[in-house]
Scaffold this active site. Sequence first.
Site, PDB file in Angstrom:
ATOM      1  N   ARG A  94       7.227  38.414  -2.286  1.00 30.33           N
ATOM      2  CA  ARG A  94       6.281  38.320  -2.965  1.00 30.33           C
ATOM      3  C   ARG A  94       5.968  39.741  -3.563  1.00 30.33           C
ATOM      4  NH1 ARG A  94       6.770  33.325  -2.932  1.00 30.33           N
ATOM      5  NH2 ARG A  94       5.808  32.291  -1.278  1.00 30.33           N
ATOM      6  N   LEU A 101      -3.077  33.286  -1.788  1.00 30.91           N
ATOM      7  CA  LEU A 101      -2.703  34.332  -3.020  1.00 30.91           C
ATOM      8  C   LEU A 101      -3.326  34.329  -4.129  1.00 30.91           C
ATOM      9  CD1 LEU A 101       1.255  33.315  -2.213  1.00 30.91           C
ATOM     10  CD2 LEU A 101       0.091  35.613  -1.842  1.00 30.91           C
ATOM     11  N   GLY A 129      -0.751  43.001   5.586  1.00 33.78           N
ATOM     12  CA  GLY A 129      -1.963  43.922   5.691  1.00 33.78           C
ATOM     13  C   GLY A 129      -2.914  43.349   6.830  1.00 33.78           C
ATOM     14  N   GLU A 143       0.534  36.617  11.364  1.00 37.11           N
ATOM     15  CA  GLU A 143      -0.210  37.981  11.555  1.00 37.11           C
ATOM     16  C   GLU A 143      -1.255  37.352  12.597  1.00 37.11           C
ATOM     17  OE1 GLU A 143       0.132  41.324   8.869  1.00 37.11           O
ATOM     18  OE2 GLU A 143      -0.819  39.716   7.726  1.00 37.11           O
ATOM     19  N   ALA A 186      -0.371  28.920   5.998  1.00 35.92           N
ATOM     20  CA  ALA A 186       0.510  29.656   4.990  1.00 35.92           C
ATOM     21  C   ALA A 186       0.112  31.079   4.837  1.00 35.92           C
ATOM     22  CB  ALA A 186       0.199  28.818   3.740  1.00 35.92           C
ATOM     23  N   LYS A 238      -4.870  23.277   1.420  1.00 36.80           N
ATOM     24  CA  LYS A 238      -4.007  24.809   0.776  1.00 36.80           C
ATOM     25  C   LYS A 238      -3.456  25.385   2.163  1.00 36.80           C
ATOM     26  CE  LYS A 238      -5.954  24.838  -3.159  1.00 36.80           C
ATOM     27  NZ  LYS A 238      -5.290  24.831  -4.458  1.00 36.80           N
ATOM     28  N   ARG A 239      -3.002  24.264   2.946  1.00 37.94           N
ATOM     29  CA  ARG A 239      -2.055  24.726   4.142  1.00 37.94           C
ATOM     30  C   ARG A 239      -2.690  25.792   4.974  1.00 37.94           C
ATOM     31  NH1 ARG A 239      -1.212  20.563   1.498  1.00 37.94           N
ATOM     32  NH2 ARG A 239       1.034  19.950   1.125  1.00 37.94           N
ATOM     33  N   GLU A 256       5.774  38.038   2.258  1.00 38.29           N
ATOM     34  CA  GLU A 256       5.487  39.396   1.722  1.00 38.29           C
ATOM     35  C   GLU A 256       6.602  39.920   0.900  1.00 38.29           C
ATOM     36  OE1 GLU A 256       4.651  38.144   4.578  1.00 38.29           O
ATOM     37  OE2 GLU A 256       2.477  38.718   5.139  1.00 38.29           O
ATOM     38  N   GLY A 304       0.366  36.025   6.595  1.00 38.33           N
ATOM     39  CA  GLY A 304      -0.806  36.382   7.381  1.00 38.33           C
ATOM     40  C   GLY A 304      -1.105  35.118   8.637  1.00 38.33           C
TER      41      GLY A 304
HETATM   42  C1  1HE Z   1      -1.583  28.262  -1.137  1.00 40.73           C
HETATM   43  C2  1HE Z   1      -0.807  29.032  -0.236  1.00 40.73           C
HETATM   44  C3  1HE Z   1      -1.118  30.282  -0.195  1.00 40.73           C
HETATM   45  C4  1HE Z   1      -0.146  27.047  -0.189  1.00 40.73           C
HETATM   46  N1  1HE Z   1      -2.054  30.793  -1.060  1.00 40.73           N
HETATM   47  N2  1HE Z   1      -2.454  28.801  -1.891  1.00 40.73           N
HETATM   48  N3  1HE Z   1       2.207  33.048   1.911  1.00 40.73           N
HETATM   49  C5  1HE Z   1       3.138  32.484   1.173  1.00 40.73           C
HETATM   50  O1  1HE Z   1       3.707  33.028   0.406  1.00 40.73           O
HETATM   51  C6  1HE Z   1       3.558  30.891   1.446  1.00 40.73           C
HETATM   52  C7  1HE Z   1       3.163  30.288   0.352  1.00 40.73           C
HETATM   53  N4  1HE Z   1       2.986  28.709   0.713  1.00 40.73           N
HETATM   54  C8  1HE Z   1       4.242  28.353   0.865  1.00 40.73           C
HETATM   55  O2  1HE Z   1       5.377  28.622   0.832  1.00 40.73           O
HETATM   56  C9  1HE Z   1       4.158  26.694   1.254  1.00 40.73           C
HETATM   57  O3  1HE Z   1       2.895  26.279   0.486  1.00 40.73           O
HETATM   58  C10 1HE Z   1       4.126  26.074   2.611  1.00 40.73           C
HETATM   59  C11 1HE Z   1       5.538  26.328   3.029  1.00 40.73           C
HETATM   60  C12 1HE Z   1       3.243  26.797   3.403  1.00 40.73           C
HETATM   61  C13 1HE Z   1       3.892  24.592   2.780  1.00 40.73           C
HETATM   62  O4  1HE Z   1       4.450  23.884   1.656  1.00 40.73           O
HETATM   63  P1  1HE Z   1       4.012  22.383   1.369  1.00 40.73           P
HETATM   64  O5  1HE Z   1       4.874  21.734   0.483  1.00 40.73           O
HETATM   65  O6  1HE Z   1       3.438  21.610   2.310  1.00 40.73           O
HETATM   66  O7  1HE Z   1       2.705  22.685   0.281  1.00 40.73           O
HETATM   67  P2  1HE Z   1       2.359  23.281  -1.076  1.00 40.73           P
HETATM   68  O8  1HE Z   1       2.639  21.980  -2.200  1.00 40.73           O
HETATM   69  O9  1HE Z   1       3.328  24.306  -1.383  1.00 40.73           O
HETATM   70  O10 1HE Z   1       1.009  23.696  -1.037  1.00 40.73           O
HETATM   71  C14 1HE Z   1       0.010  22.777  -1.103  1.00 40.73           C
HETATM   72  C15 1HE Z   1      -1.294  23.419  -1.865  1.00 40.73           C
HETATM   73  O11 1HE Z   1      -1.581  24.762  -1.012  1.00 40.73           O
HETATM   74  C16 1HE Z   1      -0.929  23.990  -3.177  1.00 40.73           C
HETATM   75  O12 1HE Z   1      -2.001  24.272  -4.063  1.00 40.73           O
HETATM   76  P3  1HE Z   1      -2.428  22.726  -5.095  1.00 40.73           P
HETATM   77  O13 1HE Z   1      -3.758  23.163  -5.732  1.00 40.73           O
HETATM   78  O14 1HE Z   1      -1.248  22.730  -6.000  1.00 40.73           O
HETATM   79  O15 1HE Z   1      -2.427  21.637  -4.296  1.00 40.73           O
HETATM   80  C17 1HE Z   1      -0.528  25.528  -2.960  1.00 40.73           C
HETATM   81  O16 1HE Z   1      -0.751  26.356  -4.109  1.00 40.73           O
HETATM   82  C18 1HE Z   1      -1.522  25.731  -2.014  1.00 40.73           C
HETATM   83  N5  1HE Z   1      -0.901  26.873  -0.878  1.00 40.73           N
HETATM   84  N6  1HE Z   1      -0.008  28.290   0.461  1.00 40.73           N
HETATM   85  C19 1HE Z   1      -2.645  30.088  -1.798  1.00 40.73           C
HETATM   86  N7  1HE Z   1      -0.596  31.170   0.555  1.00 40.73           N
HETATM   87  C20 1HE Z   1      -3.286  40.343   4.989  1.00 40.73           C
HETATM   88  S1  1HE Z   1      -1.462  40.489   4.121  1.00 40.73           S
HETATM   89  C21 1HE Z   1      -0.917  38.911   4.352  1.00 40.73           C
HETATM   90  C22 1HE Z   1       0.168  38.771   3.346  1.00 40.73           C
HETATM   91  C23 1HE Z   1       0.658  37.295   3.256  1.00 40.73           C
HETATM   92  O17 1HE Z   1       0.149  36.363   4.120  1.00 40.73           O
HETATM   93  S2  1HE Z   1       1.597  37.130   1.992  1.00 40.73           S
HETATM   94  C24 1HE Z   1       2.132  35.486   2.475  1.00 40.73           C
HETATM   95  C25 1HE Z   1       1.634  34.466   1.554  1.00 40.73           C
END
Ligand code: 1HE
Length: 268
Positions: free
Chosen positions: A145, A76, A150, A122, A72, A35-36, A142, A119
């Site tokens: 999205r 989410l 946070g 962060e 990552a 889940k990265r 964020e 995060g």
């Molecule tokens: C996840 C998450 C996640 C991956 N929550 N499941 N963060 C984001 O908006 C970043 C979201 N992630 C991405 O943009 C990409 O996953 C990456 C650039 C980090 C990596 O890409 P990649 O191609 O290597 O991996 P992938 O195919 O996108 O993800 C692999 C799996 O990890 C996949 O799940 P699967 O069950 O389909 O294999 C994804 O859904 C899962 N995954 N990132 C949940 N973030 C305290 S407030 C903080 C607020 C925030 O941090 S918001 C930013 C959230």
Amino acid sequence: MSLAHDPILERAAANGVNLEMQGAVAVVRLCRPAKRNALNDGLIEALRDVFQNLPPEARAAVVHGEGDHFCAGLDLSELKERDAGEGVHHSRSWHVALNAVEQGTVPVVAALHGAVVGGGLELASACHIRVSDESTFYAFPEGTRGIFVGGGGSVRVPKLIGAARMTDMMLTGRVYNAQDGERIGLAQYLVPTGQALGKALELAARIATNAPLTNFALTHALPRIAEQPADHGLFTEALMASIAQAAPEAKARVRAFLEGKAAKVQKS
Ligand code: 1HE
């Protein structure tokens, strides 16, 4: 000390955070590569527990992520389950965990690669030194999205790069690559791909040889002094300087230099 059967560390490992001692360096690994290394509640709790319970022999720490990405950000899949009140408590739980990283017993070096986003950035900004490799990229998704940071990002990241750059990252979804990230101050070091962990371990081993009171002054006094009005800051500095130099270890180190037994400062 054997870490093998510590129940706190066993629970942390089950939740995706592994701690291993390499000499005086605590090596903390995010272990959720499928889940990265997305930060779910269990992982945040595990980070808190590990940093609140570092073994006494730890003098520095390194945080790194397993797989192709450092982190990552927020998991989410857990976000949709929360109402507003729960959201506040959730954010506060991140604050406790990342304060444990920033204001714990030892300086912390982050080894960054791949995604350092949301995060994940962060978490990186709660560490004292960030070492990136060429694969690193930084973003705050964020903004796109429909949410806000946070995990302390609005407090810590503007101190590294300024509020204007963070605003741009969140409003426009701008992604910084490794070179630009280092240039603007998201990381202090940039090394070839695959070498961030090695460099972070090397720096942590060096940091571990400092006088503990010096490391304490740098991780606990300096950030506070930097936020105090100048007159208060100068006063706090004088107190900290006096405490540090009164320690027997400081006296021994200065004596060693004066007797020609300690290393000189070398041109790099
Ligand atoms: C996840 C998450 C996640 C991956 N929550 N499941 N963060 C984001 O908006 C970043 C979201 N992630 C991405 O943009 C990409 O996953 C990456 C650039 C980090 C990596 O890409 P990649 O191609 O290597 O991996 P992938 O195919 O996108 O993800 C692999 C799996 O990890 C996949 O799940 P699967 O069950 O389909 O294999 C994804 O859904 C899962 N995954 N990132 C949940 N973030 C305290 S407030 C903080 C607020 C925030 O941090 S918001 C930013 C959230």
